[in-house]
Each structure stands twice: as C-alpha cells, then as structure tokens.
Design an enzyme around this catalytic site. Sequence first.
Site, PDB file in Angstrom:
ATOM      1  N   ASP A   1     -56.155   4.663  20.035  1.00 27.46           N
ATOM      2  CA  ASP A   1     -55.645   6.227  20.283  1.00 27.46           C
ATOM      3  C   ASP A   1     -55.034   7.018  19.333  1.00 27.46           C
ATOM      4  O   ASP A   1     -54.244   6.353  18.961  1.00 27.46           O
ATOM      5  CB  ASP A   1     -54.337   5.480  21.602  1.00 27.46           C
ATOM      6  CG  ASP A   1     -55.185   4.558  23.199  1.00 27.46           C
ATOM      7  OD1 ASP A   1     -54.030   4.395  23.600  1.00 27.46           O
ATOM      8  OD2 ASP A   1     -56.185   4.990  22.559  1.00 27.46           O
TER       9      ASP A   1
ATOM     10  N   HIS B   1     -54.001   1.520  17.581  1.00 31.13           N
ATOM     11  CA  HIS B   1     -53.717   3.242  16.943  1.00 31.13           C
ATOM     12  C   HIS B   1     -54.057   3.024  15.767  1.00 31.13           C
ATOM     13  O   HIS B   1     -53.347   2.452  14.776  1.00 31.13           O
ATOM     14  CB  HIS B   1     -52.212   3.246  17.463  1.00 31.13           C
ATOM     15  CG  HIS B   1     -51.888   3.563  18.469  1.00 31.13           C
ATOM     16  ND1 HIS B   1     -51.314   2.518  19.556  1.00 31.13           N
ATOM     17  CD2 HIS B   1     -51.694   3.953  20.173  1.00 31.13           C
ATOM     18  CE1 HIS B   1     -50.949   2.421  20.340  1.00 31.13           C
ATOM     19  NE2 HIS B   1     -51.557   3.215  21.010  1.00 31.13           N
TER      20      HIS B   1
END
Length: 422
Positions: A153, A318
């Site tokens: 993400d 991430h």
Amino acid sequence: MYIQDWLRLVLCLARITLTHSHGLGFLGGPNALLPRAPLQHAPRMEYNKHFEIGDVSAGALLTERAEKLVCGAVNGSCPAGYCCSIGGFCGKDFHYCSGPACQLSYGDSCDGNISPLGTTTKDVARPHIGNVSYGGAGIYTCTNKNHVALTFDDGPYIYTSDVLDILAKYNAKATFFITGNNMGKGAMDNESTGYPQIIQRMHREGHQIASHTWTHQNLSGVTQEQRENQMYFNEMAFRNVLGFFPTYMRPPYSEANDATQKMLFDMGYHIIYYNIISNDYNNNSPELIQKSKDEINTQFATVNVSAGYPANFIEISHDIHEQTAHNLTKWTLDRMLALGFGTSITVGECLNDPPENWYRNASGSPGGAAVSRTLADVTPTAIPSSGPSSSVSSSFATATGVGFDGMLGISALGIAAVRVLY
C-alpha cells in the site's frame, strides 16, 4: 484575552519555533517525519511568509494573524488558493496541502481537491463482470487455496523499485494498491517524480495494479463528493500513466461505511482487505523489524491443510518503508518457500479472476492489456542474498477523514495520535 485566544497564541508560537529550528511547519503532514531529500518532488515548496519572525514580533499582531489564518469546522475556510492543515491553519506549502492531512472542506488548494490533467472518468461505463464480488463488505482471503498474495500500500515511493527488484528475483507477483498523491510526494502521473515509469514497470512485469485512493483520505469521514473524487482523480491519473484504471481497490485505514460500499459497488470496484498484517509501519527500523517477521510467522503457523485451514492469505505491507523494501519482503518470500507455499501471486490470481477483469479501459470496456501467466509458474528463479538495511522514520496518520498531521511534541494540548498508515 479569552482562553481560545491564548490557545491560538500558543499554537502559533509553537509553529514559529518548529519552523525556524527544525525546518518544519507546526502540525505538518505525515511527511514531516520523513527525511527531507525524498520530498524533492513535493509540488508546493514555497515558503509561508505569514510566519516570518518579523511579522509576528508583537503579541497583538500575532493574535490578529492567528485569527485571520485559522480554519476548520469552527473557523471556516481559508482564502482561495490556500490549504487548511489539520491543526487549523491556512498555508500554501506541502505541510498544509498534502493528503491525507489537509482538511478538504476548508482549503480549496488541498492536494485532495486538485484533479489530475485530462477529462474526468465519471462517465466511463462500469459493467460488473466475472465472479468476484463488487462493493459490499469486501474480501479478506484467497479463494484459490494454498497460495499467498503479497500486497503493498501507499506507493509508489523511493523504495518501490527495490521491492520490484526483489520480487523479480523470486519470480513473485504482488498487488500494489497505489495512492495517487499522498504525503506531499508528488502526483503519480507527474513525469518528474519517476512514478509513471515505476507503475509502468509494475504492469510490464506482471504485477497487479490497484487503487488506494488519490490522497489516502478516510472514505467514511468525508463528503460524498470528496469520496467520489478520491476515486475519480486516481482513475484519471492511472489513465494518464497506463491508458486504463483498476477495478480493484483497498480503502485507506480499512474503513468503508455503507455509503462508501454502495459508491464502490456503483463504480465497479472489488474491495480488498487482508488476513495477514505485517505491522511494518510500526516496525520500520533494523531493531524493530523482527517484530513484523514474528507476526507474519505466527499467522503463517495457522495453516493446517488437513484441518481445513489452507494458506489462503492476503498479506499487507507498505512499499513506502525502507525496512519493508530492504529486509521484510525478502524474508517473507524466503519463509513462504520454506513452508511450501510457493512464491507470491496477485490478488486477482488468488481470487481466480482472469487478468482481463483487473482493469477498465478509459472507454469503459474491460481489459487494459493485462499481463497474464499460469499459476504453475510460482517457483523462484533465484534466491538472492540479503540486501542492505537501515532505518527511516515511520509515517503517521489517524483513521479520520483528514488524517494525522504529525503532533511533534505538543501532547500537552491533549491531541492524541495513532501510528497507522494502512
């Protein structure tokens, strides 16, 4: 002087101190805690002259300026061309304007209010095709058993290319939930950032590209128009880079209320969550990253095929964190191989959704020239040696419609913060 005036005075003085001693705006965005160099592509770097020391030498003038430059639910909007930080001050540089921190309703120049170039995608046809559900409560696990789908993400960012290099060495495929213009890093369709080339590489190498909104706002905490813009603006940027946009998305902070779920259904999006979380945003240092490894290992240990608990994992990390890029990703892929899970596949593959369903052409037809492969091709082509690692400060955000602006030592004012960015 009323108590609210004293509070404004304290906030302004804190802002001046931080601005001139650390080069940071008071209550700056989550990017305020990142190294300065990566922000070279931030679109708004002009100095906010309203807080020059000479301009605020007198307390009366300071109070007057504070009253003119405050904004938010109580104080209203900033003048045209300004941004409203979550601390309730008007300004023009990225400390005020970057998402998700900028208050969209009170500053017309917040990054979240500025659309990419080109025509809107609002009128694109959005037929529902395939067997994967649209909108609704979302998807947490793979239907294709005994596989693991790694997802990343908040990128692209300065570490994303390193993640792609590691995935290539393992012949692994991942899904990247891309945020278009968060943390003041620059828009993903801005050639000067290098992000368009990174996104094109993702697609060229067979990874799945998905949406994580334009500026990482909490879709449950903004207006309907702002909610729609978070998706439409990201679509426009994807179109500018690739010529098409995704049908898969992940809501920031994993928040999607009924109105958001309905909107995403109408817009033709599959809502993807996860059932393994690395917690890498809390462990982004060489000393702490082992905690993320331990958490993943514990969750991998729940696999018991004979008992009906297969490896049907959708994992979230991430690619904006250095330890994720230079340490955790390789470790996770090695651990998957050691446990017999094979290498990573895309979310679309783990849901048995053909690649032509992953994207929508700007004309509205499905496709988008998706790259396809067979699931038999999930073994590594090489086992790389360990790469370098070093620390970098974590990013911060709250699960609110305006995000978290980096409290920077003012906890005495009773403002709480949460270390989350997912």
